[in-house]
Scaffold this active site. Structure first.
Site, PDB file in Angstrom:
ATOM      1  N   CYS A 150      56.200  34.554  45.715  1.00 25.45           N
ATOM      2  CA  CYS A 150      57.072  34.309  46.861  1.00 25.45           C
ATOM      3  C   CYS A 150      56.304  34.348  48.170  1.00 25.45           C
ATOM      4  O   CYS A 150      56.549  35.205  49.031  1.00 25.45           O
ATOM      5  CB  CYS A 150      58.190  35.337  46.870  1.00 25.45           C
ATOM      6  N   GLU A 151      55.328  33.465  48.304  1.00 27.30           N
ATOM      7  CA  GLU A 151      54.521  33.353  49.524  1.00 27.30           C
ATOM      8  C   GLU A 151      54.105  31.902  49.627  1.00 27.30           C
ATOM      9  O   GLU A 151      53.633  31.336  48.633  1.00 27.30           O
ATOM     10  CB  GLU A 151      53.195  34.124  49.394  1.00 27.30           C
TER      11      GLU A 151
ATOM     12  N   TYR B 117      40.079  34.693  51.169  1.00 29.36           N
ATOM     13  CA  TYR B 117      38.801  34.239  51.734  1.00 29.36           C
ATOM     14  C   TYR B 117      38.814  32.761  52.092  1.00 29.36           C
ATOM     15  O   TYR B 117      37.758  32.186  52.351  1.00 29.36           O
ATOM     16  CB  TYR B 117      37.661  34.472  50.740  1.00 29.36           C
TER      17      TYR B 117
ATOM     18  N   PRO C 217      23.172  41.187  41.259  1.00 31.50           N
ATOM     19  CA  PRO C 217      24.070  40.033  41.241  1.00 31.50           C
ATOM     20  C   PRO C 217      25.347  40.333  40.449  1.00 31.50           C
ATOM     21  O   PRO C 217      25.286  40.938  39.377  1.00 31.50           O
ATOM     22  CB  PRO C 217      23.245  38.950  40.543  1.00 31.50           C
ATOM     23  N   GLY C 218      26.478  39.947  40.999  1.00 32.97           N
ATOM     24  CA  GLY C 218      27.740  40.049  40.276  1.00 32.97           C
ATOM     25  C   GLY C 218      28.288  38.648  40.081  1.00 32.97           C
ATOM     26  O   GLY C 218      28.280  38.080  38.992  1.00 32.97           O
ATOM     27  N   ARG C 219      28.693  38.054  41.206  1.00 38.22           N
ATOM     28  CA  ARG C 219      29.275  36.714  41.198  1.00 38.22           C
ATOM     29  C   ARG C 219      28.412  35.686  40.454  1.00 38.22           C
ATOM     30  O   ARG C 219      28.929  34.881  39.677  1.00 38.22           O
ATOM     31  CB  ARG C 219      29.453  36.262  42.652  1.00 38.22           C
TER      32      ARG C 219
ATOM     33  N   ARG D 123      41.516  34.915  45.888  1.00 38.02           N
ATOM     34  CA  ARG D 123      40.389  34.517  46.743  1.00 38.02           C
ATOM     35  C   ARG D 123      40.736  33.377  47.692  1.00 38.02           C
ATOM     36  O   ARG D 123      40.230  33.298  48.803  1.00 38.02           O
ATOM     37  CB  ARG D 123      39.159  34.175  45.905  1.00 38.02           C
TER      38      ARG D 123
ATOM     39  N   TYR E 262      35.627  38.363  40.878  1.00 37.54           N
ATOM     40  CA  TYR E 262      36.585  38.698  41.938  1.00 37.54           C
ATOM     41  C   TYR E 262      37.918  37.983  41.776  1.00 37.54           C
ATOM     42  O   TYR E 262      38.608  37.728  42.766  1.00 37.54           O
ATOM     43  CB  TYR E 262      35.969  38.439  43.330  1.00 37.54           C
TER      44      TYR E 262
ATOM     45  N   GLY F  48      24.696  39.305  45.998  1.00 36.88           N
ATOM     46  CA  GLY F  48      25.228  38.325  46.939  1.00 36.88           C
ATOM     47  C   GLY F  48      24.819  36.888  46.701  1.00 36.88           C
ATOM     48  O   GLY F  48      25.171  36.018  47.498  1.00 36.88           O
TER      49      GLY F  48
END
Ligand SMILES: *Cc1c(COP(=O)(O)O)cnc(C)c1O
Length: 471
Positions: free
Chosen positions: A399-400, A372, A325-327, A368, A429, A282
């Site tokens: 198309c958004e 988020y 840790p990833g991010r 993201r 991510y 995190g």
């Protein structure tokens, strides 16, 4: 709309208050770009000694450019910083969280650099095993693992299977017994601490799906049941993960205190010493100037004093700790290179307007922003420009209307069709959450290093897309 620090000239833009007016719109903001990213003599960005113009020519756009030296340096820095800070205690292990971004090449780097690897589905496990990742350094998570996933993890001999619920204890125990193995398990404990960015909340109750609740008293019961099933389960330790994109150690302090309280209860009531404590991942990264991440050394020092102090107060032998840790490893290593198409100047009423810059990817390669409300940054990547900066919104081709990659950033106002723009810190991510929305093929991931480019995940083709459509 606030008055701009650069004066009335810039008062007609739509910039949010946190976004600083750039002193030099062509400059790389320190801390935002991977360590080998720079401007080449021709003005194009260069990563790992390779010009983004060459990357665009060779593999097309969009493309995710992974700076191998940057990724590996971050991985080793976490490994070393935590090993160093926890050396006087019982040591520390770093498991790279594969869900942030995983492919065969990355699994091999993580192995070569001596880290462990976290996976949380059968698919992630398959990538790791195919890459030859040593199973004893794998940790397998998941709040709803299937029978097949548990079976495969146990057959492979994963070092840590992280049990997420009371009923999973029976499930894993039965599968292990059936396979004739003793499963090495951790119990994921929900401490009631939830951390996001600069804040954390600690509540008595939890209203989420992960883990075994400490406050409800389930956690001690889980340890009791796991120890009772000792012929098929070996209790390696306890696990706690409090959230993501966290900048200070306050959340870890409260979580560590609570889990260590359980360690103490387990010792006193069940006569068992917990040898390992995994405090999860995190750690936050810088996506823009609002973020101020701590260095791995600061994190390691801060958390090691917390663990030492809490253990001392509870009169506990300090367990060996792990972090995931990833991010913080993958995120800053990668940038996404897009080609610019349509550019629209949209009036917002009054003097305000916004330049909408459409790129050839979007929410299918970076969800993201939509998911988020993330704030990304970007640069004109193929050239420099001395035209005055304008506030732009970088949008995709889907198309958004929520298909936004970068909500607010300054780019030279002459940005036009055919330009390249690059969005930093997309290593975590983004690809792992990528979709085929609108039947848009997913971009390739190319690793660059010492002037060489290597495709590590190829671009999806129309044939790939159509191959599943068997009706
Ligand atoms: C997602 C996750 C991580 C990694 O989180 P980052 O924010 O990428 O560091 C680590 N451990 C667990 C259990 C997770 O679910």
């Amino acid at each position: 709309m606030r008055a701009h620090e650069a004066g009335a000239l810039h008062g007609n833009d739509a910039s949010p208050s946190w976004l600083p007016y750039p002193a030099d719109v062509n400059a790389l903001l320190p801390g935002l770009w991977s360590q080998t990213t720079r401007r080449g003599a021709d003005g194009a960005l260069e990563v790992g000694g390779v010009s983004v113009a060459d990357i665009a020519r060779e593999v097309g756009t969009p493309a995710m450019i992974l700076d191998e030296a940057d990724f590996r340096a971050r991985a080793r820095r976490f490994r070393d910083a935590f090993a160093e800070a926890f050396r006087p205690l019982a040591g520390a292990d770093i498991y790279y969280a594969g869900k942030s971004f995983l492919c065969g090449a990355v699994a091999r780097w993580v192995d070569e650099d001596g880290l462990g690897l976290d996976v949380c589905t059968g698919g992630e496990l398959a990538v790791a095993l195919r890459a030859g990742f040593p199973a004893e350094r794998l940790a397998m998570h998941g709040n709803n693992k299937s029978e097949a996933e548990i079976r495969r993890a146990l057959q492979a001999g994963v070092g840590r299977l992280v049990i997420d619920s009371l009923d999973e204890i029976e499930q894993v125990s039965a599968i292990a017994a059936d396979l004739g193995v003793r499963a090495r398990v951790m119990l994921r404990i929900t401490t009631g601490v939830e951390a996001h960015t600069h804040e954390f909340i600690a509540t008595a109750h939890e209203d989420q799906k992960f883990g075994i609740s400490l406050s409800a008293g389930d956690a001690l019961e889980a340890v009791r049941r796991t120890l009772a099933a000792s012929s098929s389960l070996e209790l390696v330790g306890l696990h706690s993960h409090i959230g993501s994109q966290i900048f200070d150690v306050g959340g870890f302090e409260v979580a560590a205190r609570r889990v260590l309280g359980l360690v103490r209860e387990v010792r006193d009531e069940l006569g068992h010493e917990i040898a390992h404590l995994d405090l999860g991942g995190g750690f936050g990264v810088m996506y823009n100037t609002q973020h101020t991440p701590k260095s791995p050394e600061e994190l390691a020092t801060g958390i090691s004093s917390i663990v030492e102090k809490e253990c001392h107060e509870l009169d506990l032998t300090v367990p060996r700790v792990a972090f995931e840790p990833g991010r913080a490893i993958a995120g800053p290593s990668t940038q996404t290179l897009y080609g610019v198409g349509t550019v629209k100047d949209v009036a917002l009423g009054g003097p305000h307007h916004r330049l909408y810059v459409s790129v050839d990817g979007g929410m299918s390669d970076n969800i993201r922003t939509a998911l988020y409300d993330a704030d990304y940054s970007c640069l004109l990547a193929g050239r420099v420009s001395d035209v005055v900066p304008a506030v732009v919104r970088v949008v995709g081709k889907h198309c958004e209307s929520g298909d936004i990659v970068v909500k607010d950033e300054y780019l030279p106002a002459d940005v036009h069709r055919g330009d390249l723009i690059s969005v930093p810190v997309t290593g975590a991510y983004c690809y792992s959450l990528a979709s085929n929305y609108n039947h848009v093929p997913r971009p390739p991931v190319v690793a660059v290093r010492d002037g060489e480019l290597r495709t590590i995940v190829r671009r999806e083709t129309e044939d790939d897309l159509l191959a599943l459509d068997v009706g």
